[in-house]
Structures are given as C-alpha cells and as structure tokens.
Scaffold this motif. Sequence first.
Motif, PDB file in Angstrom:
ATOM      1  N   PRO A   4       0.814  -1.225   0.000  1.00  0.00           N
ATOM      2  CA  PRO A   4       0.000   0.000   0.000  1.00  0.00           C
ATOM      3  C   PRO A   4       0.842   1.268   0.000  1.00  0.00           C
ATOM      4  O   PRO A   4       1.859   1.346   0.690  1.00  0.00           O
ATOM      5  CB  PRO A   4      -0.794  -0.118   1.304  1.00  0.00           C
ATOM      6  CG  PRO A   4      -0.859  -1.571   1.593  1.00  0.00           C
ATOM      7  CD  PRO A   4       0.444  -2.130   1.116  1.00  0.00           C
ATOM      8  N   GLN A  21      -2.827  -7.744  -0.369  1.00  0.00           N
ATOM      9  CA  GLN A  21      -4.074  -7.002  -0.594  1.00  0.00           C
ATOM     10  C   GLN A  21      -5.063  -7.792  -1.449  1.00  0.00           C
ATOM     11  O   GLN A  21      -5.958  -7.213  -2.063  1.00  0.00           O
ATOM     12  CB  GLN A  21      -3.768  -5.658  -1.260  1.00  0.00           C
ATOM     13  CG  GLN A  21      -2.955  -4.719  -0.386  1.00  0.00           C
ATOM     14  CD  GLN A  21      -2.758  -3.364  -1.036  1.00  0.00           C
ATOM     15  OE1 GLN A  21      -3.644  -2.514  -1.062  1.00  0.00           O
ATOM     16  NE2 GLN A  21      -1.576  -3.151  -1.586  1.00  0.00           N
ATOM     17  N   LYS A  75     -10.435  -0.626  -1.393  1.00  0.00           N
ATOM     18  CA  LYS A  75      -9.076  -0.737  -1.916  1.00  0.00           C
ATOM     19  C   LYS A  75      -8.842   0.275  -3.029  1.00  0.00           C
ATOM     20  O   LYS A  75      -9.712   0.517  -3.862  1.00  0.00           O
ATOM     21  CB  LYS A  75      -8.788  -2.149  -2.426  1.00  0.00           C
ATOM     22  CG  LYS A  75      -7.309  -2.377  -2.688  1.00  0.00           C
ATOM     23  CD  LYS A  75      -6.954  -3.831  -2.753  1.00  0.00           C
ATOM     24  CE  LYS A  75      -7.494  -4.472  -3.992  1.00  0.00           C
ATOM     25  NZ  LYS A  75      -6.891  -5.810  -4.201  1.00  0.00           N
TER      26      LYS A  75
END
Length: 588
Positions: free
Chosen positions: A33, A252, A509
Amino acid sequence: MSALLSSIDDLKKNEKQWEAFTATGQVVVMAPPGSGKTKLLSTRMAYDLEFLAQPQGIAGITLTNAAARELRRRVNQLGVRPRANIFVGTVHSFALRRILLPFAEVCGMGDLVKREVATRKQINKAFRDAIKLVYEPWEDTQGVQSTVQRHRKMLASENEWRLAGEKIRRVALHYDRLLRDQGLTDFDTLIASAVELVQDHAFVRDLLIAEYPKIYVDEYQDLAPGLDRIIRLLCFEGQKRAQLFAVGDHDQAIYGWTGTRPELLHELSAHSAVNPVRLNKNYRCARKIIDSASLLLGISDIDGVTDGGEVEAFYCRTGTKGQAERAADLAQQAIAEGTPAHEIGILCPTGHYSKTVVDAFRRRGIPICDNASPYSASPVALFVEKLAAWIVHGEVGGGLDFSELIAEWRHFLRGELGDLSIELRLMQLVKNSKAASGETAYGFLERLLASGLSVVQRDPAMAEDASALMEMSDAFQGGGELEDWCVSDLADRGMRAGRVAVYTVASCKGLEFDISIILGADEGMMPHFTSLRDGGKLAEDRRKFYVAVTRSRHKTYILYSLFPEWASGKRGRMNGPSRFLREMGLLE
C-alpha cells in the motif's frame, strides 16, 4: 522539462521503483500500500509508447472502472500522443471489446456478442428458477448459487463439476439456458468465451500480440482465473509473446468470492521468465499506521517517509448506533480542526453499518456521501450522477465542468465533434430538469434514455454500461431499493467533494484519506463468524482489515462493541473485540 521526464526523474529517487521501471522482459512488481505503483505503471506505459512503432499499441488492464479512469488520466497527463491501439480499461472490457467483438463471429460465437449482459436482478432470478428446476421445495439450497458461481468463475473442469455434485452441475446448465433463452449473458460467460477464443485459435493470439505487444496489469493478484489464463497464453506460451508489466500485492488480495487466488502473484513472480521486483516504501501512511498494520501480517520491511501518525481503538457500548455516533463525533472534530470532509473515509463491514452511519451524520447535518449502491459504478452511471450534481448544484457548487459532461455525453452517443445537435439535446434536458428540481431519479433517467442515452443499451461494445443502466432503472422504479430517490439524491452521489465518504471495507481498496474510521471491529463481524473455522477465509478477512487500516495518511480510528450486529437488528454473540485489534497491539 516534459511531464514524462519529470515523472521519470521522480522514480530515480527510489532505488526499487527505478529498478522496476528499468527492468526488461516479463516484469512483476510486488507493490505494498502507498508504494506509488500507479505512478510507476503510468510512467512505464507512457515511456514505452514513446518508442513503440505505429500501429502497435498497449493494453492496460485494471480491475475496476475507477482504477481505469485514474490510470488513463495519469497516462494522458504525461503527454502521450494519441494513437488508435491504446486500450486502458477493465478486464471485462478487454475481454469483450478486444477479444470477443473482433473475433467471435469468425470463430462461430457470433450469437454470444448479440446478447445483452444480464443485471444482478436478472441473474438472481435465473438462479432461483434454475434451482427450482433441480431441487425439491423442502431441500436445503443455501449455498447452491454461490457454489455454481464460484465454479463458473474458476473455469472448473468437468472433474471439478462432478466433485461438486450432479445437482450443482444441472443448476449451472439450466442457468445458462435460462439466460440464453432471454437473449442474455453474464460476465463469467464472456470471460470463459474469451479464454476459449485465445486458447483454441492461434490466429487470435497472433493478432492480439501484434496489436498489443506490451500488456500492463494492475492488481494482478485480483485477476480471475480466466484473465490469468489469457495473460499467460499471450505472454508466456508460443513463439510470439507479448511483454508483461504487472503490479500487485499478495497482502491485498481480498476478492476470493470472485474466484481469485492470492497465490497468483507469487506463482507468476516465481516463473523462470519473470523479472520480479519488490517495492518497500510506503509514501501514503505515517509511520505509526505502517507499524500497526504490519503487525497484522507479520511484515517487517516496509519503510515510510512520514513520521508520527495515529491508530486508536474506541469501545462503543451500544453497538452499531453507538459506533455511528462516535464516528460522527470524530468526523465533526476533524472537520472543525481543518480536515476537509472528503478527506475522511468511513469504512463499514456491511451495508447495515453504512446506512446507520449515513442516518447519524445526516441528523447532525454533516455532509456525507454513501458510495454503497445496488448498481455498478460504470462510466455511464457516474455520468448520470455527475450530471445530476451539475443540475442541482451548478458549476460552482458541484465543482464540475459542463464541457467535460458534454464530452462524455458525446462519447456515449457516439457523436461527432461537429454535431451540435448532440450538445443541444443535453442542454435542453438540463434546462427542463432545472424546471423540475423535485423530479424522481427514475423520471430523470427515463428522460436521459429518451434523449439518446438508450443507444448505450444497443451497443455490444458498451455491455458494462448497458448493464449498469438497467440496474439503475431497476433500483429507481417502483419496488426498487432506491424508488424514493429524487434528482437531489443522485446529485449527492455525484458531488463527492466536501462530503465524508462511506464505503464498505470490501470496496475501499485503491482509496486514500487523511483520516479513516473503521466500524465493526468485533469478533464475528471482522473476522466474520463464517471465517473462524476456515483458514483461507480468515486469512482473507485479515488482509481486508489490513487494506482498511492502510487507507489513511495520518489517522486511523477503529470502533468496536464486543458483539456484531446484523441488518435485522439482532445482536450476535458477545465474543469481544476483533482479534485483529490485539494483533495490532491496540488492546491488551
């Protein structure tokens, strides 16, 4: 210095980004991220286009329309010269527009592309009818639809269908027939058919590679098996191969219900033909957020560029309503201290929590935008919302440029630049809308369709948009989830600036905020009670929580009540706060 050269110079400042940018051959970038993957991807795409001979082009494939818009915007900002063969869009759009539409007819699949894409409502009805044809009324059919859908998304083999059971297979066959008899199809069928075309016809592979010698994939770990198969066929098999530049992050991977596997990226990066690079710097999150989130997954190699940060958990005794009130307190305080409302993100585990938050914020007069929706966020759906925002709030209040809306309108209607009748139709619709500001959302949509937008529903190349329009119509008309909506409600969705944003954890996301407020951190909700005895589901729930925590730049607030709460109003078992809070060191 050009925008492209400036962006390249920025990448040189980060050793790993520069390594990824200059890597040759088949490249896979593991990007945690906030690591600047979109900047890296867009810069690499723009740079490669500078040296790619006409008429060759590139294909940039994303998971969502929002990601495609952002990638397209960034590539354009880098000064890329227009050319015919540049595709930047979703995986479904690539399968439909670049594989099925050009090749289906000559390969004996012409009937498929003449069908309309079914809406969620039509899909669910077809499944209900198919299940009734196979199962007796007293039989337990819970999980039948999800099992069939997962097998279809996974492109299950005949042996895998047999293992699922004869009745499951029969439901799948009836479902396919029921849609086909109505002139409908779904995205899973389109993807499977696209795989078949690429897999079974060498000339299709050769033409695709000639047209798109370079393929870029965002969030590779979230590709469904069918798209993974297409990429491998084009980039790793045969004498002619396209060059792949893929970015993603195993940590993720949160869309297991779509048939994706988090192992995809690791398997790809381990391929002998791949040059793997791992980024290790988070530009988004402050140090405290990085450290707390890393504890969830046992990560220890992520560097940050911003010190400080705040991660705090709050106990809310009265459940969902108490959490919604605490979220409002935190948002109100942040806004009073100077944080723009749209830089505050509320992340909820379910739509029930989202609705409770929206109700609480509106009672207090806090501007809020609920992004949960019964229709997909396709380009045409976003256009309808933005047009409503312009009508209600005007150019200044809505922060929108009418010329951009005109350009989008012309795109949907396939209008030529010199055709002023296209613009006049939209301007007349806007004028009539202002005279009827209390118009229902359904009436507004119907007038848009009558003014020319219905052409989208007849264009096979715009199947995603056509499906979204049908979903909007179903939601707005009598009996739909949003039947009481007016144009002003659509405008609230279209004007996100200046409003606190509400998303589900599963849909957050790719987003980022100054402050994130996460609700429902209770054992049984996050992680969900159905995951507690399933290691794979529990791991995915942990990754979802990790994604939610890393959306914020400066502050992450997490709310819990010791028990989950359902849409019925019933409380779950008093199992205490989510285990994730203890894993992050927020509770003793």
